[in-house]
Design a protein around this motif. Sequence first.
Motif, mmCIF file in Angstrom:
data_model
loop_
_atom_site.group_PDB
_atom_site.id
_atom_site.type_symbol
_atom_site.label_atom_id
_atom_site.label_comp_id
_atom_site.label_asym_id
_atom_site.label_seq_id
_atom_site.Cartn_x
_atom_site.Cartn_y
_atom_site.Cartn_z
ATOM 1 N N ASN A 1 -1.638 -5.723 1.418
ATOM 2 C CA ASN A 1 -1.636 -4.275 1.216
ATOM 3 C C ASN A 1 -1.176 -3.509 2.448
ATOM 4 O O ASN A 1 -1.410 -2.304 2.555
ATOM 5 N N ARG A 2 -0.511 -4.215 3.368
ATOM 6 C CA ARG A 2 0.015 -3.550 4.572
ATOM 7 C C ARG A 2 1.525 -3.809 4.642
ATOM 8 O O ARG A 2 2.057 -4.284 5.637
ATOM 9 N N ASP B 1 0.837 -1.183 0.000
ATOM 10 C CA ASP B 1 0.000 0.000 0.000
ATOM 11 C C ASP B 1 0.878 1.240 0.000
ATOM 12 O O ASP B 1 1.723 1.419 0.865
#
Length: 525
Positions: free
Chosen positions: A106-107, A29
Motif C-alpha cells: 500500500n506504499r 495507496d
Amino acid sequence: MRRFSGVGHTAAALLAAVSLATACSAQGDAQQPSDGSSPGDPPARAAQSATQAPSAALAPFYTQKITWTPCQEKFQCGKLTVPLDYADPGGERIQLSLIKLPAGGNRRIGSIILNPGGPGGSGIEYARAARTVLSPAVLARFDTVGFDPRGVGKSTPVRCLSGRELDVFIGLDGTPDDPSEVSALARGGKQFAEGCEAHSAKLLPHVGTHDAARDMDVLRAALGDQGITYLGKSYGTYLGAVYADLFPKRIRALVLDGAIDPALPPVPTVNAAQAHGFEVAFRSFLSDCFTQQNCPFPEKNTDAALGRLSQFLKTTDQHPLRNATGDGRSITESWATLGILAALYDKATWPVLRAALGQGFRGDGTTLLKLADLIVDRRPDGTYSNQTEANMAVNCVDHPYPHKIAAYEEAAKTAQRESPHFGAYVMWGSLPCDYWPVKSAASDRPLKAAGAPPIVVVGTERDPATPYQWAKSLASELSSGVLLSYDGDGHTAYRTGSTCVDEAVDRYLISLEPPRSGTLCPKVT
C-alpha cells in the motif's frame, strides 16, 4: 545463427524443459504524495520535465488511457497505440501489447517497466515471471509492467520464415570450411532477408531501438509516471541507454544489467567479444565440471578438455548426432553449438550441459537440441515465436553492417583464431544483414544522456554474452553512469544469487540511492 545478446530463458526454464532428457526453469495507496514517494521515505527525486514537450501531433498518443483487463492470476493486460512512423504521426498506427502486475503493497511508488533483452525477447513473458525477476520489496512498491516491443511477440510481429524454413536456416553450417559451404550460408542469409521483406516490408524500417525507445516514453506517459523507472537486461540495456539519450530529463531510475556498449560495431567487434565471452564461460564451466562426478571430461585438464570439445564439434560437422525427439531434424554442428551456448547463460544450467555433452560424446544430441530450441524459442510442435526473426530485424536496422561477404570471411577467420570453438559461428551469424532490404542509416556511437540523474550499470565479470568490459564502457560513456560490478559467472547479475547486487539495486530503485560507482560485489560460493 543470431546475435547473442538476450537473456532468453531463465536457468529454471532450461532445467525444467530438459529434465526428462537428462534423467535417462493490490493497487497502491491512493493517498501517496504527488511526487511518487510514500510517507516516511527519503525525499524522492522528481523527474524533470523534458526539454521539449511532445508535439501536437503526438499529443493523442501521450494522453491516451490504457484499458486494463484481468488476464491470468493477478495480472492485467492492455494495449498501447503508437505511430508506425514517428515522422508521420498522423499516418498508420500500430498497437503494442502490455501486461501489468499491480504493486503488492500500500506504499506504491509508480510503475517499473521491464525488458529481458534479445532483441526479440518478449517483455510480456518476462513480466509474467515478475516474482523471480524482481525482489519482494520492489514488487510491493511498483506496478510491474512488461511490453512486447514493436515487431516482437504480440506487438505487430515481424514474420519471415515458416517453422520448417527456420529449422533449415538455423541448422546451416555456421562454420563454413570451403567456398561451397560459404555459398550455402550466403543463400540462407539471403532467403531469410527476402522472407522478411515478403512478409513484413512495411514494418521493417520501423522496428529499430530508436522507435522502441520512443514507444517506451509514450508508455511512461500513459502509465501516469512523471519519470520512468526501468530494468533492462542485455539488449534491454541498449534500449534503456537509447531512451536515456533521447529523454534524459524523463528518468526516475534506470538499471542496465548485462550491458552492451553502443559505441562498438557488431562486425567484427561485438561479435568477436561475445565469442570470447563464451570461451571464457566454457572454461569456467570446465573448472566446475572437473569437481563433479558426472563430468564428461575425464582428463581433468583444461587444454585436453578443450581439445575434446574441438574434436566433438569437428566430428559433428561431418556426422550429425542422433535425434531421439522424432521430429526428423538433423543435429548438425550448428544445432550442437547453439545448445552449448544456451547452457552457458547461467551457472545453474551447467549440470544440464554436463549431461548433454556426455550424451553428445556418445553420439546422442537430443539434450543439446532441446537446449538450442529454448534459446530460439522453438515449440514442441515445430513452430517458433518470432524471436529469431525480430532479433535479426532489429539488429539489421540498428547498426551498419558490411555488405561484402569477404568482410565476414576475414572477420570469421580472425575470430576463430581468437575464440576457436565459437568465434566463426558467432561472426557468421550476422550475415543476413548483408542482404537486408532496409539499409541502416544508424551509426555506432557512445550515448551520453547528458543531464540524466544517476543510471546504474551492472556488469558480471565472467558474463558469456555481454562481456564485463562493455559495462565498464557504458558506465563511463553515460554522463551519470554508476558501475556496479559482480565477481560472478552467467549472464546478468540482479536476482541471480548475489545479495550484494540485489540490495544495491533495490535501494536505488526504491529510495533513489545509487551504489558508489566501482562497487564490487563478491563471488557467491
